[in-house]
Design an enzyme around this catalytic site. Structure first.
Site, mmCIF file in Angstrom:
data_model
loop_
_atom_site.group_PDB
_atom_site.id
_atom_site.type_symbol
_atom_site.label_atom_id
_atom_site.label_comp_id
_atom_site.label_asym_id
_atom_site.label_seq_id
_atom_site.Cartn_x
_atom_site.Cartn_y
_atom_site.Cartn_z
ATOM 1 N N GLY A 65 -6.277 131.112 134.518
ATOM 2 C CA GLY A 65 -5.769 131.013 135.322
ATOM 3 C C GLY A 65 -4.650 130.928 134.785
ATOM 4 N N GLU A 88 -6.222 135.643 133.043
ATOM 5 C CA GLU A 88 -5.287 136.365 134.223
ATOM 6 C C GLU A 88 -5.521 136.778 135.179
ATOM 7 O OE1 GLU A 88 -3.135 135.844 136.904
ATOM 8 O OE2 GLU A 88 -2.844 134.220 135.409
ATOM 9 N N ASN A 123 -11.125 138.548 136.003
ATOM 10 C CA ASN A 123 -11.588 137.089 137.250
ATOM 11 C C ASN A 123 -12.687 136.260 136.892
ATOM 12 O OD1 ASN A 123 -12.380 136.322 139.835
ATOM 13 N ND2 ASN A 123 -11.458 138.146 141.464
ATOM 14 N N ASP A 146 -3.595 127.825 142.375
ATOM 15 C CA ASP A 146 -3.624 127.729 143.880
ATOM 16 C C ASP A 146 -4.679 127.076 144.997
ATOM 17 O OD1 ASP A 146 -3.216 128.761 146.256
ATOM 18 O OD2 ASP A 146 -2.858 131.891 145.341
ATOM 19 N N THR A 221 2.765 124.279 131.556
ATOM 20 C CA THR A 221 3.238 125.748 132.661
ATOM 21 C C THR A 221 4.435 125.552 132.744
ATOM 22 O OG1 THR A 221 1.941 124.824 134.072
ATOM 23 C CG2 THR A 221 0.220 125.676 132.483
ATOM 24 N N GLU A 222 4.628 127.323 133.527
ATOM 25 C CA GLU A 222 6.123 127.181 133.645
ATOM 26 C C GLU A 222 5.946 126.829 135.643
ATOM 27 O OE1 GLU A 222 6.482 131.017 136.517
ATOM 28 O OE2 GLU A 222 8.274 131.309 135.007
ATOM 29 N N GLU A 223 4.219 126.431 136.125
ATOM 30 C CA GLU A 223 5.111 125.679 137.230
ATOM 31 C C GLU A 223 4.771 123.820 136.725
ATOM 32 O OE1 GLU A 223 2.341 127.529 135.644
ATOM 33 O OE2 GLU A 223 1.958 129.158 137.504
#
Length: 247
Positions: A65, A88, A123, A146, A221-223
């Site tokens: 991910g 991803e 996946n 997530d 990471t962006e998160e």
């Protein structure tokens, strides 16, 4: 290039713009995403991703991910001889990472930077053993996954007892799983399941502090950067793959 010297992305011309590759953050991993995948690791054509640089090498790091690929970009110059793959599931996001990698390779063509990283759309919850041989990986990353807050969706989480057995299969003895999240309940969930699995043990705080990779988990990471901007907390945990028990 000195390993402490980082090739910069900020001034590279031709980099894709994230605004053109935005996609919803949540994706149902149990849906049919029309993904092509190899029947076995022997059927996987890594030349497509690494070209000649991948000859006589195997992928050792997997960022599960990977999002917009920030961790891959940070790790690449630190481990220049190690192949790394980002996995991803979102089409637009994986397209963005691929185009960014290609632009960086072109810009740094003389120095040969960024040849050791690539992204594939897949996946990981379904097809991990199709890509990697037993004991192939030395590091796996699960950064800000997530949380799937609803109880009925906990089965969608990337860390579950069943999936951990698959990760243990592709991870070599002594290999590491890195996790970080800004959701305390998810951190406790991941730590609980990893700690209870017979093939993983948690690194001590001292061991984590001695691993320079851990520092990259927070803001690569962006998160992670968003959590920092919002002054949120982050909870990391790292686990080591134990030897298989004697038969």
């Amino acid at each position: 290039m000195d390993l402490d010297e980082k090739p910069t992305c900020e001034t590279v011309p031709g980099l894709p713009q994230k605004k053109h590759y935005r996609q919803r953050a949540h994706s149902n991993p149990h849906s049919d995403h029309d993904i092509e995948y190899p029947l076995t690791p022997e059927h996987m054509n890594w030349d497509k991703y690494f070209g000649e640089f991948g000859e006589e090498r195997r992928v050792e790091f997997a960022d599960i991910g990977c999002g917009y690929g920030g961790l891959l970009m940070r790790l690449s110059p630190k481990f220049p001889g190690t192949l790394m793959i980002g996995m991803e599931i979102r089409v637009k996001v994986s397209d963005y990472v691929n185009e960014k990698i290609q632009a960086l390779r072109k810009h740094h063509s003389e120095a040969g930077h960024y040849r050791n990283i690539a992204v594939l759309r897949s996946n990981a919850m379904k097809y991990m053993p199709n890509y990697f041989r037993k004991g192939q990986l030395s590091k796996m990353f699960f950064l800000f996954p997530d949380p799937h807050f609803k109880n009925k969706k906990h089965k969608w989480r990337i860390i579950t007892p069943t999936l951990l057995s698959e990760y243990a299969y592709v991870l070599r003895e002594g290999g590491l799983i890195y996790t970080i999240t800004d959701v305390k309940e998810l951190h406790e969930w991941m730590a609980k399941h990893l700690s209870e699995h017979p093939l993983f043990e948690r690194l001590t705080e001292a061991e984590m502090n001695s691993d320079f990779v851990v520092e990259m988990l927070y803001d690569s990471t962006e998160e992670g950067q968003k959590v920092t901007r919002n002054s949120g907390e982050k909870w990391p945990a790292v686990f080591r793959r134990l030897p298989n028990p004697p038969l």
